[in-house]
Design a protein around this motif. Structure first.
Motif, short mmCIF file in Angstrom:
data_model
loop_
_atom_site.label_atom_id
_atom_site.label_comp_id
_atom_site.label_asym_id
_atom_site.label_seq_id
_atom_site.Cartn_x
_atom_site.Cartn_y
_atom_site.Cartn_z
N GLU A 36 0.83 -1.20 0.00
CA GLU A 36 0.00 0.00 0.00
C GLU A 36 0.86 1.26 0.00
OE1 GLU A 36 -2.16 -2.80 3.04
OE2 GLU A 36 -0.09 -2.29 2.50
N SER A 37 0.29 2.32 -0.52
CA SER A 37 0.93 3.63 -0.47
C SER A 37 -0.15 4.69 -0.58
CB SER A 37 1.96 3.79 -1.58
OG SER A 37 1.36 3.71 -2.85
N GLY A 38 0.23 5.93 -0.33
CA GLY A 38 -0.68 7.04 -0.52
C GLY A 38 -1.26 7.63 0.74
N GLY A 39 -1.00 7.03 1.88
CA GLY A 39 -1.49 7.59 3.12
C GLY A 39 -0.75 8.86 3.47
N GLY A 40 -1.30 9.57 4.44
CA GLY A 40 -0.68 10.81 4.87
C GLY A 40 -1.57 11.58 5.80
N LEU A 41 -1.20 12.81 6.01
CA LEU A 41 -1.93 13.73 6.88
C LEU A 41 -2.71 14.71 6.03
CD1 LEU A 41 -2.50 14.92 9.71
CD2 LEU A 41 -0.41 16.27 9.43
N VAL A 42 -3.99 14.84 6.32
CA VAL A 42 -4.85 15.72 5.55
C VAL A 42 -5.82 16.42 6.50
CG1 VAL A 42 -6.59 13.95 5.08
CG2 VAL A 42 -6.30 15.86 3.48
N GLN A 43 -6.24 17.61 6.13
CA GLN A 43 -7.23 18.33 6.92
C GLN A 43 -8.63 17.82 6.63
OE1 GLN A 43 -6.26 22.43 5.74
NE2 GLN A 43 -5.42 22.76 7.79
N ARG A 84 -5.66 9.48 -2.14
CA ARG A 84 -5.87 8.28 -2.92
C ARG A 84 -4.86 7.23 -2.50
NH1 ARG A 84 -5.26 7.05 -9.39
NH2 ARG A 84 -3.06 7.28 -8.81
N LEU A 85 -5.36 6.13 -1.98
CA LEU A 85 -4.52 5.02 -1.61
C LEU A 85 -4.36 4.07 -2.79
CD1 LEU A 85 -5.98 4.10 1.90
CD2 LEU A 85 -4.32 5.88 1.30
N SER A 86 -3.18 3.49 -2.89
CA SER A 86 -2.90 2.51 -3.92
C SER A 86 -2.37 1.24 -3.28
CB SER A 86 -1.86 3.03 -4.92
OG SER A 86 -2.31 4.20 -5.57
N CYS A 87 -2.65 0.13 -3.91
CA CYS A 87 -2.12 -1.16 -3.46
C CYS A 87 -1.69 -1.93 -4.69
CB CYS A 87 -3.18 -1.93 -2.67
SG CYS A 87 -2.69 -3.60 -2.20
N VAL A 88 -0.41 -2.20 -4.78
CA VAL A 88 0.15 -2.95 -5.90
C VAL A 88 0.38 -4.39 -5.47
CG1 VAL A 88 2.02 -3.12 -7.56
CG2 VAL A 88 1.23 -0.87 -6.81
N ALA A 89 -0.16 -5.31 -6.25
CA ALA A 89 -0.04 -6.73 -5.94
C ALA A 89 0.97 -7.40 -6.86
CB ALA A 89 -1.40 -7.42 -6.08
N SER A 90 1.66 -8.38 -6.33
CA SER A 90 2.56 -9.20 -7.12
C SER A 90 2.51 -10.63 -6.61
CB SER A 90 3.99 -8.66 -7.06
OG SER A 90 4.49 -8.67 -5.73
N GLY A 91 2.89 -11.56 -7.47
CA GLY A 91 2.92 -12.95 -7.08
C GLY A 91 1.58 -13.65 -7.14
N LEU A 92 0.58 -13.02 -7.71
CA LEU A 92 -0.72 -13.64 -7.86
C LEU A 92 -1.34 -13.22 -9.19
CD1 LEU A 92 -2.74 -11.10 -7.27
CD2 LEU A 92 -2.40 -11.73 -4.89
N THR A 93 -2.34 -13.99 -9.61
CA THR A 93 -3.08 -13.64 -10.81
C THR A 93 -4.13 -12.63 -10.39
OG1 THR A 93 -2.70 -15.86 -11.70
CG2 THR A 93 -4.39 -14.51 -12.77
N PHE A 94 -3.78 -11.38 -10.52
CA PHE A 94 -4.54 -10.30 -9.89
C PHE A 94 -6.00 -10.29 -10.29
CE2 PHE A 94 -5.88 -5.79 -9.69
CZ PHE A 94 -5.69 -5.58 -8.34
N ALA A 142 -4.47 -4.21 -15.43
CA ALA A 142 -3.25 -4.15 -16.22
C ALA A 142 -2.06 -3.72 -15.37
CB ALA A 142 -3.42 -3.20 -17.40
N LYS A 143 -2.32 -3.01 -14.29
CA LYS A 143 -1.27 -2.54 -13.40
C LYS A 143 -1.22 -3.31 -12.09
CE LYS A 143 -1.34 2.19 -15.17
NZ LYS A 143 -1.53 3.62 -14.82
N ASN A 144 -2.06 -4.32 -11.95
CA ASN A 144 -2.14 -5.09 -10.70
C ASN A 144 -2.34 -4.18 -9.49
OD1 ASN A 144 -1.73 -7.37 -12.26
ND2 ASN A 144 0.05 -8.09 -11.10
N THR A 145 -3.20 -3.21 -9.64
CA THR A 145 -3.35 -2.19 -8.62
C THR A 145 -4.82 -1.96 -8.27
OG1 THR A 145 -1.34 -1.08 -9.37
CG2 THR A 145 -2.83 0.20 -7.99
N VAL A 146 -5.09 -1.82 -6.99
CA VAL A 146 -6.39 -1.42 -6.51
C VAL A 146 -6.24 -0.08 -5.81
CG1 VAL A 146 -6.17 -2.70 -4.33
CG2 VAL A 146 -8.45 -2.10 -5.21
N TYR A 147 -7.24 0.78 -5.95
CA TYR A 147 -7.19 2.13 -5.41
C TYR A 147 -8.35 2.36 -4.45
CZ TYR A 147 -4.34 2.81 -9.61
OH TYR A 147 -3.40 2.69 -10.60
N LEU A 148 -8.13 3.27 -3.55
CA LEU A 148 -9.21 3.78 -2.72
C LEU A 148 -9.12 5.30 -2.74
CD1 LEU A 148 -11.58 2.91 -0.86
CD2 LEU A 148 -10.01 3.26 1.07
N GLN A 149 -10.01 5.92 -3.48
CA GLN A 149 -10.10 7.37 -3.51
C GLN A 149 -10.95 7.82 -2.34
OE1 GLN A 149 -8.69 9.72 -5.71
NE2 GLN A 149 -9.46 11.16 -4.18
#
Length: 124
Positions: free
Chosen positions: A6-13, A19-29, A75-82
């Motif tokens: 995962e990435s994209g976390g932080g401090l916000v008002q 927007r959080l991202s999660c990149v997967a590898s080693g599986l058939t996404f 195509a990018k093996n990625t799930v997002y959370l906006q």
């Protein structure tokens, strides 16, 4: 091996967006249902959102409906959370998870793979 990062976390008002991202590898996404969970201090792990293989079906925690959007790019093996209109109550560590199944589930035990988490903090 399977990895979810995962990435994209932080401090916000309050009212801000992340927007959080999660990149997967080693599986058939595209054969995995993907979900997001969160864990806040003093609280139990909570289901946030999930999305099916091709993104045709989603499910959300009631308190985030209309504010959060889950999506995936196979195509990018990625799930997002906006996350929009963030509130202090959204403060938590957010985890992505993968379920080798075609159906959405909301229990953490239904997901076999987990990321390391990313911190989201919303200040008032």
């Amino acid at each position: 091996q399977v990895q979810l990062v995962e990435s994209g976390g932080g401090l916000v008002q309050t009212g801000g967006s992340l927007r959080l991202s999660c990149v997967a590898s080693g599986l058939t996404f595209n054969r995995y249902v993907m979900g997001w969970f969160r864990l806040a201090p003093g609280k139990e792990r909570e289901f946030v959102a999930a999305i099916t293989w091709r993104g045709g079906s989603t499910l959300y925690l009631d308190s985030v409906k209309g504010r959060f959007t889950i999506s995936r790019d196979n195509a990018k093996n990625t799930v997002y959370l906006q996350m929009n209109a963030l509130k202090p109550e959204d403060t938590a560590v957010y985890y992505c998870a993968a379920r080798f199944s075609s159906g959405i589930r909301t229990g953490g035990s239904d997901y076999g793979y987990w990321g390391q988490g990313t911190q989201v903090t919303c200040s008032s």
